[in-house]
Design a protein around this motif. Structure first.
Motif, short mmCIF file in Angstrom:
data_model
loop_
_atom_site.label_atom_id
_atom_site.label_comp_id
_atom_site.label_asym_id
_atom_site.label_seq_id
_atom_site.Cartn_x
_atom_site.Cartn_y
_atom_site.Cartn_z
N GLU A 1 -4.54 10.39 24.90
CA GLU A 1 -4.49 11.80 24.48
C GLU A 1 -3.84 11.94 23.10
O GLU A 1 -4.26 12.77 22.29
N ASN A 2 -2.83 11.13 22.83
CA ASN A 2 -2.21 11.15 21.50
C ASN A 2 -3.21 10.74 20.42
O ASN A 2 -3.22 11.31 19.33
N CYS A 3 -4.05 9.76 20.73
CA CYS A 3 -5.09 9.35 19.77
C CYS A 3 -6.09 10.48 19.54
O CYS A 3 -6.48 10.77 18.40
N LYS A 4 -6.51 11.14 20.61
CA LYS A 4 -7.44 12.27 20.48
C LYS A 4 -6.80 13.40 19.68
O LYS A 4 -7.45 14.01 18.83
N ASN A 5 -5.54 13.67 19.93
CA ASN A 5 -4.83 14.71 19.20
C ASN A 5 -4.73 14.37 17.72
O ASN A 5 -4.96 15.23 16.86
N ALA A 6 -4.42 13.12 17.41
CA ALA A 6 -4.31 12.71 16.01
C ALA A 6 -5.65 12.84 15.30
O ALA A 6 -5.71 13.30 14.15
N LEU A 7 -6.74 12.47 15.97
CA LEU A 7 -8.07 12.66 15.36
C LEU A 7 -8.37 14.14 15.16
O LEU A 7 -8.95 14.53 14.14
N ASN B 1 -5.90 18.56 -3.57
CA ASN B 1 -4.95 17.43 -3.59
C ASN B 1 -3.93 17.55 -2.47
O ASN B 1 -3.56 16.55 -1.84
N SER B 2 -3.47 18.76 -2.19
CA SER B 2 -2.52 18.98 -1.11
C SER B 2 -3.15 18.63 0.24
O SER B 2 -2.52 17.96 1.08
N TYR B 3 -4.38 19.06 0.45
CA TYR B 3 -5.07 18.73 1.71
C TYR B 3 -5.31 17.23 1.81
O TYR B 3 -5.24 16.66 2.90
N GLU B 4 -5.58 16.59 0.68
CA GLU B 4 -5.78 15.14 0.70
C GLU B 4 -4.51 14.44 1.16
O GLU B 4 -4.56 13.49 1.94
N GLU B 5 -3.36 14.91 0.71
CA GLU B 5 -2.09 14.33 1.14
C GLU B 5 -1.90 14.55 2.65
O GLU B 5 -1.46 13.65 3.37
N ASN B 6 -2.26 15.74 3.13
CA ASN B 6 -2.16 16.02 4.57
C ASN B 6 -3.08 15.10 5.38
O ASN B 6 -2.70 14.62 6.45
N VAL B 7 -4.28 14.87 4.86
CA VAL B 7 -5.22 13.97 5.54
C VAL B 7 -4.63 12.56 5.57
O VAL B 7 -4.67 11.88 6.59
N ARG B 8 -4.06 12.13 4.45
CA ARG B 8 -3.47 10.79 4.38
C ARG B 8 -2.36 10.63 5.42
O ARG B 8 -2.32 9.63 6.15
N LEU B 9 -1.51 11.63 5.53
CA LEU B 9 -0.43 11.57 6.53
C LEU B 9 -0.98 11.59 7.95
O LEU B 9 -0.51 10.85 8.82
N SER B 10 -1.98 12.42 8.19
CA SER B 10 -2.60 12.49 9.52
C SER B 10 -3.27 11.17 9.88
O SER B 10 -3.24 10.73 11.03
N ARG B 11 -3.87 10.51 8.89
CA ARG B 11 -4.51 9.22 9.13
C ARG B 11 -3.45 8.17 9.51
O ARG B 11 -3.69 7.33 10.37
N MET B 12 -2.29 8.23 8.86
CA MET B 12 -1.21 7.30 9.19
C MET B 12 -0.75 7.52 10.63
O MET B 12 -0.53 6.54 11.36
N VAL B 13 -0.61 8.78 11.03
CA VAL B 13 -0.20 9.09 12.40
C VAL B 13 -1.24 8.55 13.38
O VAL B 13 -0.89 7.92 14.40
N TYR B 14 -2.52 8.75 13.08
CA TYR B 14 -3.57 8.26 13.98
C TYR B 14 -3.50 6.73 14.09
O TYR B 14 -3.55 6.19 15.20
N ASN B 15 -3.43 6.04 12.96
CA ASN B 15 -3.40 4.58 13.00
C ASN B 15 -2.18 4.06 13.76
O ASN B 15 -2.27 3.08 14.49
N ASP B 16 -1.03 4.72 13.60
CA ASP B 16 0.16 4.32 14.36
C ASP B 16 -0.07 4.52 15.86
O ASP B 16 0.29 3.67 16.68
N THR B 17 -0.68 5.65 16.21
CA THR B 17 -0.96 5.95 17.62
C THR B 17 -1.99 4.97 18.18
O THR B 17 -1.85 4.48 19.30
N ALA B 18 -3.01 4.66 17.38
CA ALA B 18 -4.03 3.70 17.82
C ALA B 18 -3.41 2.32 18.02
O ALA B 18 -3.78 1.60 18.96
#
Length: 185
Positions: A30-36, A124-141
């Motif tokens: 569920e954490n992986c689904k949430n991160a995606l 650019n701000s949204y790109e930074e948010n996407v980058r952080l969200s991707r890091m959270v997903y990869n950590d969760t994965a």
């Protein structure tokens, strides 16, 4: 009688361990689904900002901007619900961004436009948010993949059909594709 109690205790311990492991795997899944899902929210915001940027550019390059607006509207309708879809959408975002930057280079007045600059800042701000969200997903994965692969939780994962999660592209791979938004002269 004592042997029966010991056997019942062992069965109870194994049963509790199985339930606990199953609950942990469900939580990680569920954490992986949430991160995606969080990544999708950020990607949608970025698509919206790119749409605003394309509309601003349409005053300068009507045909090219109309094409980009159509591409952006089509992509906004397709949610990225897997790591592969997120990677694909990131590639498409990069292409659209590159085309918008080319329009900006061709029309210096556009590049100096306040609305264009503010919208570029939000992209650019949204790109930074996407980058952080991707890091959270990869950590969760990573946590999920460890649980699925490591013994003894791999036994429960296999029995309940939990599988490894695909990783998103690394920042290094992404940076190679990402255009320079404000090149230095």
């Amino acid at each position: 009688m004592t042997a029966g109690i010991i056997i019942i205790a062992i069965i109870a311990i194994v049963g509790l361990w199985f339930v606990s492991t199953q609950r942990s795997l469900v939580q990680l899944d569920e954490n992986c689904k949430n991160a995606l899902s969080q990544i999708q929210v950020q990607l949608n915001s970025r698509w919206d900002a790119l749409l605003a940027l394309a509309k601003t550019a349409s005053q300068y390059a009507k045909h090219e901007s109309e094409t980009l607006i159509n591409v952006i509207n089509a992509r906004r309708q397709a949610p990225a619900t897997t790591a592969e879809a997120v990677n694909e959408q990131q590639g498409e975002l990069t292409q659209v961004m590159g085309r918008l930057m080319a329009i900006g280079e061709a029309y210096p007045d556009l590049k100096a436009n306040d609305l264009f600059l503010k919208t570029m800042d939000s992209v650019n701000s949204y790109e930074e948010n996407v980058r952080l969200s991707r890091m959270v997903y990869n950590d969760t994965a990573t946590k999920m993949n460890r649980a699925v692969r490591m013994w003894p939780s791999s036994i429960v994962a296999g029995m309940l059909h939990f599988t490894e999660k695909e990783y998103l592209k690394t920042d290094k791979e992404e940076k190679q594709e990402m255009p320079d938004l404000f090149p230095q002269n």
